[in-house]
Design a protein around this motif. Structure first.
Motif, PDB file in Angstrom:
ATOM      1  N   TYR A  21     -28.337 -20.577 -27.724  1.00 43.16           N
ATOM      2  CA  TYR A  21     -27.108 -20.165 -27.034  1.00 43.16           C
ATOM      3  C   TYR A  21     -26.615 -18.860 -27.648  1.00 43.16           C
ATOM      4  CZ  TYR A  21     -22.456 -20.257 -24.956  1.00 43.16           C
ATOM      5  OH  TYR A  21     -21.324 -19.939 -24.238  1.00 43.16           O
ATOM      6  N   GLU A  31     -23.731 -15.673 -27.761  1.00 41.01           N
ATOM      7  CA  GLU A  31     -22.280 -15.635 -27.614  1.00 41.01           C
ATOM      8  C   GLU A  31     -21.827 -15.029 -26.287  1.00 41.01           C
ATOM      9  OE1 GLU A  31     -19.874 -13.061 -30.107  1.00 41.01           O
ATOM     10  OE2 GLU A  31     -21.650 -11.986 -30.759  1.00 41.01           O
ATOM     11  N   ASN A  32     -22.718 -14.387 -25.556  1.00 37.72           N
ATOM     12  CA  ASN A  32     -22.355 -13.887 -24.224  1.00 37.72           C
ATOM     13  C   ASN A  32     -22.531 -14.952 -23.137  1.00 37.72           C
ATOM     14  OD1 ASN A  32     -25.135 -14.021 -23.994  1.00 37.72           O
ATOM     15  ND2 ASN A  32     -25.404 -11.931 -23.237  1.00 37.72           N
ATOM     16  N   GLY A  33     -22.918 -16.185 -23.537  1.00 36.82           N
ATOM     17  CA  GLY A  33     -23.019 -17.295 -22.592  1.00 36.82           C
ATOM     18  C   GLY A  33     -24.426 -17.630 -22.151  1.00 36.82           C
ATOM     19  N   THR A  89     -26.852 -20.730 -37.139  1.00 32.37           N
ATOM     20  CA  THR A  89     -26.184 -19.615 -36.465  1.00 32.37           C
ATOM     21  C   THR A  89     -26.528 -18.325 -37.210  1.00 32.37           C
ATOM     22  OG1 THR A  89     -24.162 -19.818 -37.801  1.00 32.37           O
ATOM     23  CG2 THR A  89     -24.267 -21.070 -35.735  1.00 32.37           C
ATOM     24  N   LYS A 130     -21.840 -23.858 -28.001  1.00 30.38           N
ATOM     25  CA  LYS A 130     -20.824 -22.811 -27.886  1.00 30.38           C
ATOM     26  C   LYS A 130     -19.668 -23.071 -28.850  1.00 30.38           C
ATOM     27  CE  LYS A 130     -17.606 -20.665 -24.602  1.00 30.38           C
ATOM     28  NZ  LYS A 130     -17.109 -20.659 -23.200  1.00 30.38           N
ATOM     29  N   LYS A 131     -19.249 -24.316 -28.950  1.00 28.89           N
ATOM     30  CA  LYS A 131     -18.140 -24.687 -29.826  1.00 28.89           C
ATOM     31  C   LYS A 131     -18.502 -24.434 -31.288  1.00 28.89           C
ATOM     32  CE  LYS A 131     -15.176 -28.581 -31.121  1.00 28.89           C
ATOM     33  NZ  LYS A 131     -14.886 -30.025 -30.896  1.00 28.89           N
ATOM     34  N   LEU A 135     -20.768 -22.396 -32.467  1.00 26.50           N
ATOM     35  CA  LEU A 135     -20.915 -20.958 -32.688  1.00 26.50           C
ATOM     36  C   LEU A 135     -19.551 -20.288 -32.834  1.00 26.50           C
ATOM     37  CD1 LEU A 135     -22.774 -18.502 -32.891  1.00 26.50           C
ATOM     38  CD2 LEU A 135     -22.673 -18.301 -30.393  1.00 26.50           C
ATOM     39  N   SER A 136     -18.597 -20.677 -32.007  1.00 24.48           N
ATOM     40  CA  SER A 136     -17.266 -20.071 -32.049  1.00 24.48           C
ATOM     41  C   SER A 136     -16.534 -20.374 -33.349  1.00 24.48           C
ATOM     42  CB  SER A 136     -16.427 -20.554 -30.859  1.00 24.48           C
ATOM     43  OG  SER A 136     -16.148 -21.950 -30.967  1.00 24.48           O
ATOM     44  N   GLN A 137     -16.896 -21.478 -34.002  1.00 24.64           N
ATOM     45  CA  GLN A 137     -16.242 -21.884 -35.242  1.00 24.64           C
ATOM     46  C   GLN A 137     -16.984 -21.398 -36.480  1.00 24.64           C
ATOM     47  OE1 GLN A 137     -16.118 -26.136 -34.740  1.00 24.64           O
ATOM     48  NE2 GLN A 137     -14.286 -26.078 -33.432  1.00 24.64           N
ATOM     49  N   SER A 138     -18.136 -20.754 -36.292  1.00 26.29           N
ATOM     50  CA  SER A 138     -18.954 -20.290 -37.415  1.00 26.29           C
ATOM     51  C   SER A 138     -18.580 -18.863 -37.805  1.00 26.29           C
ATOM     52  CB  SER A 138     -20.441 -20.339 -37.037  1.00 26.29           C
ATOM     53  OG  SER A 138     -20.826 -21.651 -36.690  1.00 26.29           O
ATOM     54  N   ARG A 166     -18.934 -14.954 -38.656  1.00 24.34           N
ATOM     55  CA  ARG A 166     -19.793 -13.898 -38.162  1.00 24.34           C
ATOM     56  C   ARG A 166     -20.530 -13.260 -39.338  1.00 24.34           C
ATOM     57  NH1 ARG A 166     -18.891 -12.748 -33.006  1.00 24.34           N
ATOM     58  NH2 ARG A 166     -19.991 -10.759 -33.220  1.00 24.34           N
TER      59      ARG A 166
END
Length: 382
Positions: free
Chosen positions: A7, A9-11, A26, A142-143, A145-148, A150
């Motif tokens: 997955y 980050e652009n979807g 990630t 997605k969830k 990744l968003s919480q990991s 950068r």
């Protein structure tokens, strides 16, 4: 092969197959355009925290071996390939790429359209991604990744740098005589600061006639300045390494002290960027970076074009010209590839002259550093 789900980050959500370490990881996804040298690329510490997409479609053909390691380990999060060749054939091979990845806990992802991924990165830029052999739900990936964190928020230098100082000893393989040859007797001694140094960089420094002592990233400038003033060392090398150079606040301060002491210095890649920041000129992030073995760089002094190896996401700014002379330019995008600082025995390059893509068109920079160090040593003794 197990299934693996990817997955971005652009979807974008993709299904592929796994041939390396398993689990959920990630990292930042980048692409590399080199046609050969996949083991050297994966074992380059500068790729810590990244997934490497190879544009070369067939990977694994020649296996892996101990001699081609660029460091003691491998720190990439994973590699992404179109076709993985489990059956390898090379007289130097000691193990498969799959075994290599598992030994260093790196994911391997295959049966995926790497051309498509490269086009996405080219158009949208490098981005974060997650890969998992455990989780198939795009929403959950997605969830996570968003919480990991950068990649620019993580200091990978602490992971890849040596923990203690050591003297580097090297021997170079002579392809004509089929044997290893010892380096020449050293003419001067330098300190190499390890931010994730590649082994072949150290080899080239010793082959240029320098005794090389490698020290950890958390060095103290006062110690090196004292050694320089006593004549125990004659110069300093700043190595390549992973991550965002702006994150390394402590290193900026220590390098600034070395600059003020006017110690002869040479730097490659991350070291090149750290010198710029320490002079007061912050770096910026490129859209998708430079990763590959076919990048043309113009030597501004000679007018010659050198084919170089590259591996960086960050670059020095144009206004660095206020304190430094530009010595090399990238002909793909006209970014700065080399600098010689004014009124100072300090110079640097962004590309990797040790990687031999030309194959030896850029190797002269090591000789130039050795010459500069020896010259400064003579002047100090007069």
């Amino acid at each position: 092969m197990k299934k693996v789900w990817v997955y971005l980050e652009n979807g974008i959500f993709l299904e592929a197959r796994s041939f390396g370490a398993e689990g959920t990881r990630t990292g930042e996804i980048v692409f590399n355009t080199s046609m050969t040298g996949y083991q050297e690329i994966v074992s380059d510490p500068s790729y810590a925290g990244q997934f490497i997409t190879f544009t070369m479609p067939e990977i694994g053909n020649v296996g892996t071996n101990a001699d081609d390691m660029e460091s003691a380990g491998a720190y990439a999060k994973g590699i992404i390939v179109r076709n993985y060749q489990k059956r390898y054939s090379n007289f130097r091979a000691q193990s498969s790429l799959e075994d290599f990845l598992k030994r260093f806990d790196i994911m391997g992802i295959t049966d995926i359209d790497t051309r498509f991924l490269t086009k996405v990165l080219r158009e949208e830029g490098s981005m974060m991604m997650i890969a998992s052999t455990e989780i198939s739900d795009a929403g959950e990936l997605k969830k996570i990744l968003s919480q990991s964190p950068r990649i620019e928020e993580i200091n990978y230098i602490k992971e890849v740098s040596t923990k203690k100082s050591y003297l580097h000893k090297s021997a170079t393989y002579d392809a004509k005589e089929f044997c290893y040859k010892a380096p020449p007797k050293p003419k001067a001694k330098i300190i190499a600061i390890d931010f994730g140094v590649k082994r072949n960089i150290l080899n080239n420094l010793t082959q240029a006639g320098l005794e090389v002592e490698v020290v950890p990233h958390n060095f103290k400038a006062e110690d090196l300045i004292e050694k320089y003033e006593k004549g125990e060392i004659d110069g300093v090398f700043l190595s390549n390494g992973p991550g965002d150079p702006l994150l390394l606040k402590d290193e900026h301060k220590e390098i600034k002290k070395l600059i003020d002491a006017k110690i002869p210095m040479f730097a490659i890649c991350l070291g090149h960027q750290l010198l710029s920041i320490s002079h007061g000129y912050p770096t910026f992030k490129l859209k998708f970076g430079h990763h590959g073995g076919n990048h043309p760089v113009k030597n501004v002094k000679t007018g010659r074009v050198e084919i170089t190896a590259q591996n960086h996401n960050y670059n020095v700014p144009e206004n660095i010209k206020e304190v430094a002379e530009v010595t090399h330019m990238n002909l793909f995008d006209n970014t700065i590839e080399g600098l010689k600082y004014k009124n100072s025995p300090i110079f640097s390059v962004q590309h990797h002259p040790e990687a031999s893509p030309g194959p030896h068109e850029s190797a002269y920079v090591f000789e130039e550093f050795a010459k500069a160090v020896v010259e400064c040593k003579k002047n100090r003794s007069i």
